[in-house]
Design a protein around this motif. Structure first.
Motif, PDB file in Angstrom:
ATOM      1  N   LYS A 153      23.951  40.647  50.071  1.00  0.00           N
ATOM      2  CA  LYS A 153      23.949  39.785  51.260  1.00  0.00           C
ATOM      3  C   LYS A 153      24.140  38.310  50.889  1.00  0.00           C
ATOM      4  O   LYS A 153      24.698  37.524  51.654  1.00  0.00           O
ATOM      5  N   HIS A 154      23.652  37.951  49.699  1.00  0.00           N
ATOM      6  CA  HIS A 154      23.759  36.547  49.283  1.00  0.00           C
ATOM      7  C   HIS A 154      25.190  36.086  49.038  1.00  0.00           C
ATOM      8  O   HIS A 154      25.461  34.887  49.070  1.00  0.00           O
ATOM      9  N   LYS A 182      10.305  34.769  54.737  1.00  0.00           N
ATOM     10  CA  LYS A 182      11.074  35.833  54.081  1.00  0.00           C
ATOM     11  C   LYS A 182      11.055  35.676  52.565  1.00  0.00           C
ATOM     12  O   LYS A 182      10.951  36.655  51.836  1.00  0.00           O
ATOM     13  N   LYS A 208      19.712  27.585  57.659  1.00  0.00           N
ATOM     14  CA  LYS A 208      19.533  27.154  59.048  1.00  0.00           C
ATOM     15  C   LYS A 208      18.714  25.867  59.081  1.00  0.00           C
ATOM     16  O   LYS A 208      17.987  25.552  58.139  1.00  0.00           O
ATOM     17  N   GLN A 225      12.760  31.463  57.078  1.00  0.00           N
ATOM     18  CA  GLN A 225      13.235  31.562  55.696  1.00  0.00           C
ATOM     19  C   GLN A 225      12.075  31.474  54.703  1.00  0.00           C
ATOM     20  O   GLN A 225      12.013  32.214  53.733  1.00  0.00           O
TER      21      GLN A 225
HETATM   22  C1  HEM Z   1      16.024  35.431  43.157  1.00  0.00           C
HETATM   23  C2  HEM Z   1      16.502  34.530  43.966  1.00  0.00           C
HETATM   24  C3  HEM Z   1      16.465  34.608  45.480  1.00  0.00           C
HETATM   25  C4  HEM Z   1      15.605  35.232  46.332  1.00  0.00           C
HETATM   26  C5  HEM Z   1      14.368  36.055  45.981  1.00  0.00           C
HETATM   27  C6  HEM Z   1      16.080  34.984  47.686  1.00  0.00           C
HETATM   28  C7  HEM Z   1      15.503  35.470  48.849  1.00  0.00           C
HETATM   29  C8  HEM Z   1      16.074  35.410  50.098  1.00  0.00           C
HETATM   30  C9  HEM Z   1      15.660  36.165  51.261  1.00  0.00           C
HETATM   31  C10 HEM Z   1      14.509  37.157  51.281  1.00  0.00           C
HETATM   32  C11 HEM Z   1      16.466  35.826  52.278  1.00  0.00           C
HETATM   33  C12 HEM Z   1      16.429  36.382  53.710  1.00  0.00           C
HETATM   34  C13 HEM Z   1      17.435  37.506  53.843  1.00  0.00           C
HETATM   35  C14 HEM Z   1      17.460  38.153  55.208  1.00  0.00           C
HETATM   36  O1  HEM Z   1      17.277  37.486  56.223  1.00  0.00           O
HETATM   37  O2  HEM Z   1      17.689  39.380  55.259  1.00  0.00           O
HETATM   38  C15 HEM Z   1      17.396  34.856  51.782  1.00  0.00           C
HETATM   39  C16 HEM Z   1      18.369  34.237  52.524  1.00  0.00           C
HETATM   40  C17 HEM Z   1      19.183  33.238  52.050  1.00  0.00           C
HETATM   41  N1  HEM Z   1      19.246  32.804  50.754  1.00  0.00           N
HETATM   42 FE1  HEM Z   1      18.245  33.493  49.203  1.00  0.00          FE
HETATM   43  N2  HEM Z   1      17.191  34.200  47.619  1.00  0.00           N
HETATM   44  C18 HEM Z   1      17.461  33.956  46.290  1.00  0.00           C
HETATM   45  C19 HEM Z   1      18.499  33.224  45.784  1.00  0.00           C
HETATM   46  C20 HEM Z   1      19.324  32.442  46.537  1.00  0.00           C
HETATM   47  C21 HEM Z   1      20.341  31.577  46.004  1.00  0.00           C
HETATM   48  C22 HEM Z   1      20.675  31.414  44.523  1.00  0.00           C
HETATM   49  C23 HEM Z   1      20.909  30.965  47.051  1.00  0.00           C
HETATM   50  C24 HEM Z   1      22.010  29.972  46.915  1.00  0.00           C
HETATM   51  C25 HEM Z   1      22.157  28.943  47.614  1.00  0.00           C
HETATM   52  C26 HEM Z   1      20.269  31.462  48.272  1.00  0.00           C
HETATM   53  C27 HEM Z   1      20.567  31.107  49.569  1.00  0.00           C
HETATM   54  C28 HEM Z   1      20.187  31.799  50.701  1.00  0.00           C
HETATM   55  C29 HEM Z   1      20.729  31.583  52.025  1.00  0.00           C
HETATM   56  C30 HEM Z   1      21.768  30.554  52.391  1.00  0.00           C
HETATM   57  C31 HEM Z   1      20.092  32.486  52.883  1.00  0.00           C
HETATM   58  C32 HEM Z   1      20.349  32.673  54.385  1.00  0.00           C
HETATM   59  C33 HEM Z   1      19.608  31.650  55.184  1.00  0.00           C
HETATM   60  C34 HEM Z   1      19.896  31.794  56.656  1.00  0.00           C
HETATM   61  O3  HEM Z   1      19.627  32.861  57.241  1.00  0.00           O
HETATM   62  O4  HEM Z   1      20.371  30.840  57.186  1.00  0.00           O
HETATM   63  N3  HEM Z   1      19.308  32.348  47.914  1.00  0.00           N
HETATM   64  N4  HEM Z   1      17.144  34.615  50.448  1.00  0.00           N
END
Ligand code: HEM
Length: 135
Positions: free
Chosen positions: A80-81, A52, A43, A49
């Motif tokens: 979810k990812h 979180k 976003k 973010q």
């Molecule tokens: C160990 C690695 C990672 C952790 C701990 C992590 C953690 C998180 C958490 C806690 C959220 C929020 C989820 C929710 O709202 O329920 C999130 C959202 C997201 N993560 Fe990750 N993530 C990881 C890896 C990645 C990777 C590799 C990508 C790749 C691009 C990514 C992209 C995103 C995106 C696009 C969102 C949603 C953002 C939105 O709401 O617009 N994450 N992540």
């Protein structure tokens, strides 16, 4: 991971907690520098973010002593990812941005041992998330 490594991660994390939002700023800045195309997946407003991310990292660090409670949470997060558009190789970029951020935040306290312990921790978190994405 050895108990010593768990201790190194938990102790070093205590130094990150007071600067959590700043660390999260650094992290996403670095992530989008390493791979600018990832920015479009998130976003416009990154405040929530950042919160979180730091919350799940805190839970992961705390949960290193009792991973059983954390595993289903991480698997679900990984699942979810898929919907967020995260690709397997993006986990490497996220890992690199995280280690870089810890290096900035911890300075001299980011010793080779601390780096190795965090590398292990990130590997566990990322592989658990990816196992959830593949089921
Ligand atoms: C160990 C690695 C990672 C952790 C701990 C992590 C953690 C998180 C958490 C806690 C959220 C929020 C989820 C929710 O709202 O329920 C999130 C959202 C997201 N993560 Fe990750 N993530 C990881 C890896 C990645 C990777 C590799 C990508 C790749 C691009 C990514 C992209 C995103 C995106 C696009 C969102 C949603 C953002 C939105 O709401 O617009 N994450 N992540």
């Amino acid at each position: 991971m050895s108990p010593i490594q768990v201790g190194l991660v938990q102790e070093s994390w205590k130094q990150v907690v007071p600067i959590a939002d700043q660390a999260a700023h650094l992290f996403y800045g670095r992530l989008f520098e390493l791979d600018p195309k990832l920015r479009a997946l998130f976003k416009e407003d990154m405040a929530e973010q950042r919160r979180k991310l730091m919350a799940i990292l805190a839970a992961a660090v705390e949960g290193l002593n009792r991973p059983v409670a954390l595993l289903p949470v991480l698997r679900e997060l990984g699942r979810k990812h898929l919907g967020y558009g995260a690709k397997p190789q993006d986990y490497n970029t996220v890992g690199a941005a995280l280690l870089w951020t810890l290096e900035q935040g911890l300075g001299a306290a980011f010793t080779a041992e601390v780096r190795a312990a965090w590398t292990e921790t990130y590997g566990l978190v990322a592989s658990t998330m990816q196992s959830g994405a593949n089921t």
